[in-house]
Design an enzyme around this catalytic site. Structure first.
Site, PDB file in Angstrom:
ATOM      1  N   TYR A 101       0.826  -1.159  -0.034  1.00 56.60           N
ATOM      2  CA  TYR A 101       0.006   0.086   0.119  1.00 56.60           C
ATOM      3  C   TYR A 101       0.732   1.248  -0.026  1.00 56.60           C
ATOM      4  CZ  TYR A 101      -2.936   3.827   1.656  1.00 56.60           C
ATOM      5  OH  TYR A 101      -3.771   4.909   1.900  1.00 56.60           O
ATOM      6  N   GLU A 189      -3.277   7.443  -4.123  1.00 56.13           N
ATOM      7  CA  GLU A 189      -3.322   6.083  -3.437  1.00 56.13           C
ATOM      8  C   GLU A 189      -3.121   4.911  -4.356  1.00 56.13           C
ATOM      9  OE1 GLU A 189      -5.836   5.103   0.294  1.00 56.13           O
ATOM     10  OE2 GLU A 189      -6.811   3.863  -1.442  1.00 56.13           O
TER      11      GLU A 189
END
Lengths: 380, 294
Positions: A101, A189
């Site tokens: 992530y 993101e």
């Protein structure tokens, strides 16, 4: 402005981030054609402005063209958390060894940019943050300095990725920071950022929110604006440049300034009414803006009374008054209007309006008085 | 006494020649503010109703001794305008302009901190500051503010700043200084900066604080009040009834993931001993009670 995954990936690609090849498809036929050009296997991915696509059946692997056609038919029209799928992204399938992530956003308390990186990708970062906060490596970046190679490396090493991924991750995250800052994003993101069995790191999903205030220096923002999800009322208000949020009640709200508009919504609720909307006509609103706002509210069939709450700073009382009169002349406003007007040139505004007052246009001296009146009128 | 600006503050208006700059610059001058200069590189050497216009702040400061600036430049030019003011040695910069990109705000905030630590920036996207009876910089309607104290006001929302002033005026309560910090993601001046200054100002006896949903600035202010403030505070948080996940106009005003709700902010403030009203009128009434007890 929220981007679709494919728009985010296209933005990332412009800043040199590695993303899989893919094409947009709006029908099963287009999906099949895209897959034949890209080469099988492909992944058929719903493009919606919400998370949880995978669980909702919006992401499917297809090994042959029949499967592409089948998945595309199934996914188009699917309802994912209230968002209907109208476009697909057909992408070359990737083999995954590990999922990470990575993101950048503004840390408002620190007034610096915050980078987050975790070896536990592919799941919601909020879950990781709640259950295992140590698994998230963070870096605060001074916007005046930027993200140095050294700081990026220390940040990546803190995340304990597979050592084979480290160098590539440093390079990718520095590019991501540039995409974030130069692209004027509120959020970038990547979840997941993947390591393939061959040892390559690349972007598998992209979530990007752009700052609408930066539209003046990005010509490409217009295409993203067109794909924002809005209800009909919001679309009409947006076309007129108004800050509008649809709610479910019967009292239309128009105010100048987001704070006063929110406060107006609060007060309408507190005196027992239900606001139909939040509408901020902004600073410096002139007669035309007021007329536009009234027109938008008038098109909402649920509105039974309209509460205009103006405290002039940069907005001037006489402009507000002329706007209301102009709108009443141009449009047949059905619901009665309750006006509260204070601040810059309020006396002039009230004087202009005085001869026009009647049972469909009334003035009240305070915000609470006006809210009570509007709520009573909506109930009548 | 007051905070940040007073009768001796000399202000240069960046963008005085534009329609908004001229209108509010002249209103501020009529109020009594020392409006000493304007800037516009293409109109240097001209004047606006007797106020001289210079090419930049450095020239304006050299000629007039300006120590504050007020920015009415459109959003694309704000970054350069802030740096122009700072490089001229101006100590207080109020940026009224709305719609400034968040990345510009983050960059000039941190550049000021690094290269010009003596500069206080207010805003962007704020109504400005008024020390009633002495100095009004920005777009606040001066007649709604009663001079003299004992209350200081700090607010994150423009129009609610006026509402707060108005509520106090209706109750015949004076204000030392009223600061609108603006609702943008990177405010130059924070609630805490203002609370700290009000705590140190001998004429300010109580503070009214107007917040709104989103972010954590109110919670941080509550922690500061609890640990550092002896003066009583009343407050109102806009967006008590806002539905979660809906972005209400301001870049800042969005509730997400259960954070930044009005309820959480009001609880934090109450826990710090703040008297919290459910609308601006109630917050004004609570302040009237506080003032009566002083």
């Amino acid at each position: 402005m929220d981007l679709f995954e494919h728009q985010g990936k296209e933005l990332f690609a412009r800043y040199g981030l590695p993303v899989p090849s893919g094409e947009v498809a709006l029908s099963p036929e287009e999906a099949v054609a895209a897959a034949s050009r890209l080469g099988l296997p492909v992944v058929v991915k719903a493009q919606v402005h919400t998370g949880g696509r995978g669980k909702a059946g919006g992401v499917k692997l297809a090994a042959d063209l029949d499967a592409v056609r089948g998945h595309a038919s199934d996914i188009l029209g699917l309802d994912i958390s209230g968002h209907i799928v109208r476009r697909l992204w057909i992408e070359q399938a990737s083999d995954i060894a590990e999922e990470y992530y990575a993101s950048f956003t503004l840390d408002r308390s620190a007034r610096k940019h915050l980078g987050m990186l975790s070896a536990e990708g592919g799941v919601e970062i909020e879950t990781v943050a709640a259950e295992n906060p140590d698994a998230i490596s963070k870096v605060l970046v001074d916007p005046a300095e930027g993200l140095t190679e050294e700081a990026a490396r220390a940040w990546v090493e803190g995340a304990n990725l597979n050592p084979a991924a480290t160098d590539q991750a440093v390079e990718i995250l520095r590019k991501l920071y540039v995409a974030y800052t130069e692209g004027d994003a509120d959020l970038v993101e990547i979840n997941p950022l993947i390591l393939t069995p061959e040892g390559r790191v690349h972007v598998l999903d992209a979530k990007v929110t752009l700052d609408a205030n930066a539209v003046f220096r990005h010509e490409d923002y217009a295409q993203y604006d067109e794909t924002q999800p809005r209800d009909e009322r919001e679309e009409a208000a947006h076309a007129k440049g108004l800050q509008y949020v649809g709610l479910a009640g019967s009292v239309g709200v128009i105010a100048n300034g987001a704070g006063l508009a929110m406060s107006t919504v609060d007060v309408v609720n507190q005196v027992g009414g239900k606001p139909a909307n939040f509408l901020d006509i902004g600073g410096g609103a002139n007669a035309q803006v007021m007329a536009n706002a009234l027109e938008v509210i008038n098109n909402d069939p649920d509105v039974r009374a309209i509460f205009i709450n103006i405290f002039g700073g940069i907005t001037r009382g006489e402009e507000v008054a002329n706007g209301i009169i102009g709108a009443l002349e141009a449009v047949d406003i059905e619901a009665p209007i309750v006006l509260r007007l204070d601040g810059t040139n309020a006396a002039e505004g009230r004087e202009i309006l005085a001869p026009h007052l009647n049972e469909k246009l009334v003035m009240e001296p305070t915000m609470l008085d006006a809210a009570r009146r509007a709520v009573a009128m909506a109930a009548a | 006494m007051s905070i940040f600006v007073n009768k001796d503050t000399k202000v240069v208006y960046q963008g005085l020649t534009g329609s908004q700059g001229r209108y509010y610059g002249m209103l501020n001058r009529d109020y009594g503010t020392n409006v000493v200069a304007g800037t516009n590189p293409r109109k240097a050497g001209t004047d606006v109703e007797g106020v001289p216009v210079f090419a930049n702040c450095t020239e304006a400061v050299a000629a007039t001794g300006a120590n504050a600036s007020c920015i009415f430049i459109p959003a694309p030019g704000v970054f350069a305008a802030v740096m122009d003011a700072a490089e001229a040695g101006i100590e207080f910069v109020a940026c009224i302009t709305e719609g400034v990109p968040a990345h510009d705000e983050a960059r000039f905030f941190n550049m000021l901190k690094r290269d010009h630590p003596g500069v206080r920036l207010l805003g962007p996207n704020c109504p400005g500051i008024i020390t009633p009876g002495e100095c009004n910089i920005g777009i606040t309607a001066g007649h709604i503010a009663k001079p003299g104290g004992p209350v200081g006001i700090v607010s994150r929302s423009g129009t609610l700043t006026y509402q707060a002033l108005y509520e106090l005026q209706q109750k015949d309560i004076g204000v030392t200084t009223c600061v609108g910090i603006g609702g943008d993601p990177v405010p130059g001046t924070s609630f805490i900066d203002c609370l700290e200054a009000f705590e140190a100002d001998p004429d300010t006896k109580a503070v009214m604080m107007i917040g709104e949903i989103g972010g954590s600035a109110e919670e941080e202010a509550a922690a500061f009040i609890k640990d550092n403030m002896s003066k009583p505070v009343s407050s109102y948080i806009a967006g008590v009834t806002a539905p979660p996940g809906k972005k209400m106009g301001h870049a800042g005003a969005i509730v997400s993931g259960g954070k930044g709700t009005a309820a959480a902010k009001m609880d934090a403030l109450r826990d710090a001993g703040v008297r919290v009203g459910l609308n601006p009128t109630e917050a004004g009434e609570l302040m009237a009670e506080i003032v009566a007890e002083l």
